[in-house]
Design a protein around this motif. Structure first.
Motif, PDB file in Angstrom:
ATOM      1  N   LEU A  40     -17.249 -49.222 -52.158  1.00  0.00           N
ATOM      2  CA  LEU A  40     -17.812 -50.507 -52.573  1.00  0.00           C
ATOM      3  C   LEU A  40     -18.480 -51.208 -51.388  1.00  0.00           C
ATOM      4  CD1 LEU A  40     -18.223 -52.804 -54.595  1.00  0.00           C
ATOM      5  CD2 LEU A  40     -15.939 -53.644 -53.976  1.00  0.00           C
ATOM      6  N   ARG A  41     -17.819 -51.198 -50.241  1.00  0.00           N
ATOM      7  CA  ARG A  41     -18.433 -51.813 -49.049  1.00  0.00           C
ATOM      8  C   ARG A  41     -19.719 -51.086 -48.675  1.00  0.00           C
ATOM      9  NH1 ARG A  41     -18.906 -50.721 -43.656  1.00  0.00           N
ATOM     10  NH2 ARG A  41     -19.400 -52.590 -42.437  1.00  0.00           N
ATOM     11  N   LEU A  42     -19.716 -49.743 -48.752  1.00  0.00           N
ATOM     12  CA  LEU A  42     -20.910 -48.963 -48.406  1.00  0.00           C
ATOM     13  C   LEU A  42     -22.066 -49.288 -49.353  1.00  0.00           C
ATOM     14  CD1 LEU A  42     -22.113 -46.674 -46.651  1.00  0.00           C
ATOM     15  CD2 LEU A  42     -21.322 -45.092 -48.397  1.00  0.00           C
ATOM     16  N   ALA A  43     -21.772 -49.407 -50.648  1.00  0.00           N
ATOM     17  CA  ALA A  43     -22.828 -49.715 -51.619  1.00  0.00           C
ATOM     18  C   ALA A  43     -23.397 -51.113 -51.386  1.00  0.00           C
ATOM     19  CB  ALA A  43     -22.280 -49.588 -53.034  1.00  0.00           C
ATOM     20  N   ILE A  44     -22.545 -52.067 -51.007  1.00  0.00           N
ATOM     21  CA  ILE A  44     -23.035 -53.422 -50.736  1.00  0.00           C
ATOM     22  C   ILE A  44     -23.909 -53.433 -49.484  1.00  0.00           C
ATOM     23  CG2 ILE A  44     -22.283 -55.735 -50.045  1.00  0.00           C
ATOM     24  CD1 ILE A  44     -19.857 -55.340 -51.882  1.00  0.00           C
ATOM     25  N   VAL A  45     -23.528 -52.652 -48.483  1.00  0.00           N
ATOM     26  CA  VAL A  45     -24.273 -52.648 -47.223  1.00  0.00           C
ATOM     27  C   VAL A  45     -25.609 -51.918 -47.362  1.00  0.00           C
ATOM     28  CG1 VAL A  45     -24.242 -51.728 -44.867  1.00  0.00           C
ATOM     29  CG2 VAL A  45     -22.257 -52.926 -45.742  1.00  0.00           C
ATOM     30  N   THR A  46     -25.598 -50.721 -47.931  1.00  0.00           N
ATOM     31  CA  THR A  46     -26.830 -49.917 -47.995  1.00  0.00           C
ATOM     32  C   THR A  46     -27.718 -50.268 -49.178  1.00  0.00           C
ATOM     33  OG1 THR A  46     -25.743 -48.159 -49.265  1.00  0.00           O
ATOM     34  CG2 THR A  46     -25.687 -47.984 -46.849  1.00  0.00           C
ATOM     35  N   ARG A  47     -27.123 -50.751 -50.283  1.00  0.00           N
ATOM     36  CA  ARG A  47     -27.862 -51.111 -51.497  1.00  0.00           C
ATOM     37  C   ARG A  47     -28.618 -49.920 -52.079  1.00  0.00           C
ATOM     38  NH1 ARG A  47     -30.343 -56.893 -49.484  1.00  0.00           N
ATOM     39  NH2 ARG A  47     -28.340 -57.851 -49.015  1.00  0.00           N
ATOM     40  N   LYS A  48     -28.049 -48.742 -51.955  1.00  0.00           N
ATOM     41  CA  LYS A  48     -28.665 -47.534 -52.519  1.00  0.00           C
ATOM     42  C   LYS A  48     -28.018 -47.230 -53.860  1.00  0.00           C
ATOM     43  CE  LYS A  48     -29.790 -45.290 -48.132  1.00  0.00           C
ATOM     44  NZ  LYS A  48     -29.537 -44.107 -47.285  1.00  0.00           N
ATOM     45  N   SER A  49     -28.847 -46.723 -54.772  1.00  0.00           N
ATOM     46  CA  SER A  49     -28.312 -46.397 -56.103  1.00  0.00           C
ATOM     47  C   SER A  49     -27.312 -45.245 -56.032  1.00  0.00           C
ATOM     48  CB  SER A  49     -29.463 -46.050 -57.047  1.00  0.00           C
ATOM     49  OG  SER A  49     -30.226 -44.979 -56.525  1.00  0.00           O
ATOM     50  N   LEU A  50     -27.504 -44.319 -55.082  1.00  0.00           N
ATOM     51  CA  LEU A  50     -26.549 -43.214 -54.932  1.00  0.00           C
ATOM     52  C   LEU A  50     -25.167 -43.750 -54.556  1.00  0.00           C
ATOM     53  CD1 LEU A  50     -25.830 -40.185 -54.651  1.00  0.00           C
ATOM     54  CD2 LEU A  50     -26.622 -40.336 -52.284  1.00  0.00           C
ATOM     55  N   ASP A  51     -25.135 -44.691 -53.634  1.00  0.00           N
ATOM     56  CA  ASP A  51     -23.840 -45.231 -53.209  1.00  0.00           C
ATOM     57  C   ASP A  51     -23.168 -46.036 -54.321  1.00  0.00           C
ATOM     58  OD1 ASP A  51     -24.249 -44.054 -50.754  1.00  0.00           O
ATOM     59  OD2 ASP A  51     -25.143 -45.830 -49.863  1.00  0.00           O
ATOM     60  N   TRP A  52     -23.959 -46.756 -55.121  1.00  0.00           N
ATOM     61  CA  TRP A  52     -23.386 -47.465 -56.275  1.00  0.00           C
ATOM     62  C   TRP A  52     -22.841 -46.467 -57.295  1.00  0.00           C
ATOM     63  CZ3 TRP A  52     -21.884 -52.239 -56.244  1.00  0.00           C
ATOM     64  CH2 TRP A  52     -22.521 -53.173 -55.428  1.00  0.00           C
ATOM     65  N   GLY A  53     -23.547 -45.379 -57.506  1.00  0.00           N
ATOM     66  CA  GLY A  53     -23.070 -44.355 -58.447  1.00  0.00           C
ATOM     67  C   GLY A  53     -21.779 -43.714 -57.979  1.00  0.00           C
ATOM     68  N   LEU A  54     -21.677 -43.439 -56.656  1.00  0.00           N
ATOM     69  CA  LEU A  54     -20.437 -42.857 -56.128  1.00  0.00           C
ATOM     70  C   LEU A  54     -19.279 -43.850 -56.211  1.00  0.00           C
ATOM     71  CD1 LEU A  54     -21.797 -40.910 -53.043  1.00  0.00           C
ATOM     72  CD2 LEU A  54     -20.898 -39.962 -55.153  1.00  0.00           C
ATOM     73  N   PHE A  55     -19.562 -45.122 -56.027  1.00  0.00           N
ATOM     74  CA  PHE A  55     -18.509 -46.133 -56.181  1.00  0.00           C
ATOM     75  C   PHE A  55     -17.975 -46.147 -57.619  1.00  0.00           C
ATOM     76  CE2 PHE A  55     -18.077 -50.520 -57.862  1.00  0.00           C
ATOM     77  CZ  PHE A  55     -16.782 -50.763 -57.440  1.00  0.00           C
ATOM     78  N   VAL A  56     -18.881 -46.105 -58.607  1.00  0.00           N
ATOM     79  CA  VAL A  56     -18.455 -46.112 -60.015  1.00  0.00           C
ATOM     80  C   VAL A  56     -17.666 -44.846 -60.340  1.00  0.00           C
ATOM     81  CG1 VAL A  56     -19.307 -46.048 -62.398  1.00  0.00           C
ATOM     82  CG2 VAL A  56     -20.311 -47.643 -60.749  1.00  0.00           C
ATOM     83  N   ALA A  57     -18.128 -43.690 -59.768  1.00  0.00           N
ATOM     84  CA  ALA A  57     -17.415 -42.433 -60.022  1.00  0.00           C
ATOM     85  C   ALA A  57     -16.014 -42.468 -59.404  1.00  0.00           C
ATOM     86  CB  ALA A  57     -18.221 -41.264 -59.457  1.00  0.00           C
ATOM     87  N   ALA A  58     -15.881 -43.007 -58.192  1.00  0.00           N
ATOM     88  CA  ALA A  58     -14.565 -43.099 -57.558  1.00  0.00           C
ATOM     89  C   ALA A  58     -13.647 -44.040 -58.332  1.00  0.00           C
ATOM     90  CB  ALA A  58     -14.720 -43.570 -56.109  1.00  0.00           C
ATOM     91  N   MET A  59     -14.211 -45.135 -58.825  1.00  0.00           N
ATOM     92  CA  MET A  59     -13.411 -46.066 -59.632  1.00  0.00           C
ATOM     93  C   MET A  59     -12.927 -45.386 -60.920  1.00  0.00           C
ATOM     94  SD  MET A  59     -12.323 -49.246 -59.909  1.00  0.00           S
ATOM     95  CE  MET A  59     -13.364 -50.492 -59.197  1.00  0.00           C
ATOM     96  N   ALA A  60     -13.814 -44.625 -61.575  1.00  0.00           N
ATOM     97  CA  ALA A  60     -13.427 -43.932 -62.811  1.00  0.00           C
ATOM     98  C   ALA A  60     -12.365 -42.868 -62.535  1.00  0.00           C
ATOM     99  CB  ALA A  60     -14.669 -43.315 -63.453  1.00  0.00           C
ATOM    100  N   ALA A  61     -12.517 -42.136 -61.400  1.00  0.00           N
ATOM    101  CA  ALA A  61     -11.532 -41.109 -61.056  1.00  0.00           C
ATOM    102  C   ALA A  61     -10.172 -41.731 -60.769  1.00  0.00           C
ATOM    103  CB  ALA A  61     -12.023 -40.307 -59.854  1.00  0.00           C
ATOM    104  N   ASP A  62     -10.167 -42.879 -60.092  1.00  0.00           N
ATOM    105  CA  ASP A  62      -8.887 -43.542 -59.818  1.00  0.00           C
ATOM    106  C   ASP A  62      -8.226 -44.036 -61.100  1.00  0.00           C
ATOM    107  OD1 ASP A  62      -8.955 -43.079 -57.129  1.00  0.00           O
ATOM    108  OD2 ASP A  62      -9.696 -45.061 -56.572  1.00  0.00           O
TER     109      ASP A  62
END
Length: 202
Positions: free
Chosen positions: A43-65
């Protein structure tokens, strides 16, 4: 008369010590929660970089958890005994490992590019207003010489040929020895004659 206005100043990256502290803090949250909060660094990485890939990985990690929590919560007792429980633990620890490695690599790369911006090879830089820009030359790739390959033969320059109409030069000829003797004898005779002529005149 009207310019482009003021450009937005580029915000410098945070100090290196603060970046290291933030990385340790977010990785500590993910590790000490045993992977249940593995989404926090992403989540911190997606906020810092603002890349769609990082937002997608954040959502995937949240779903996996969330899925791993559901699988582990469906266990009948405190111990993991079913395939769903083992799948939940594997998903939880896998998300923790992959998310942590990706977070570290992407965060370091992002702030390194902010600190040391570079232009890609072969792409021209942005042209300044009112100034023509020359194309940026692209260097040729280096090819190492092959030691087994024989070098090409050196070109030979032909010797200059004399013109066809001129005769070849002749070497200088020395007078024959008989001619020298004859000249010497004539000089002796002349000197005798002059000597006799001088004596007769006296």
């Amino acid at each position: 008369m009207y310019g482009h206005g003021y450009t937005q100043p580029v915000k410098p990256p945070p100090p290196a010590g603060l970046l290291v502290l933030l990385r340790v803090l977010f990785l500590g949250i993910a590790v000490f929660s045993i992977g249940f909060m593995a989404w926090a660094p992403l989540l911190r990485l997606a906020i810092v970089t603002r890349k769609s890939l990082d937002w997608g990985l954040f959502v995937a990690a949240m779903a996996a958890d969330v899925l791993s929590i559901v699988l582990l919560g469906s266990e009948p007792g405190e111990d993991v005994r079913t395939a769903g429980g083992y799948l939940g633990i594997t998903l939880l620890l896998g998300t923790l490992a992959v998310g942590s490695v990706y977070y570290l690599a992407a965060d370091i790369r992002h702030f390194h590019q902010l600190r040391y911006p570079a232009y890609p090879v072969g792409q021209p830089r942005a042209a300044a207003y009112g100034y023509p820009q020359a194309p940026t030359p692209v260097p040729a790739p280096y090819t190492a010489p092959n030691p087994r390959q024989t070098p090409p033969p050196m070109p030979r320059t032909p010797a200059p040929q004399p013109p066809a109409n001129t005769p070849p030069p002749r070497p200088p000829q020395r007078p024959a020895p008989a001619r020298i003797d004859q000249v010497r004898a004539e000089l002796d005779e002349l000197s005798d004659y002059l000597r006799k002529h001088d004596e007769g005149g006296r």
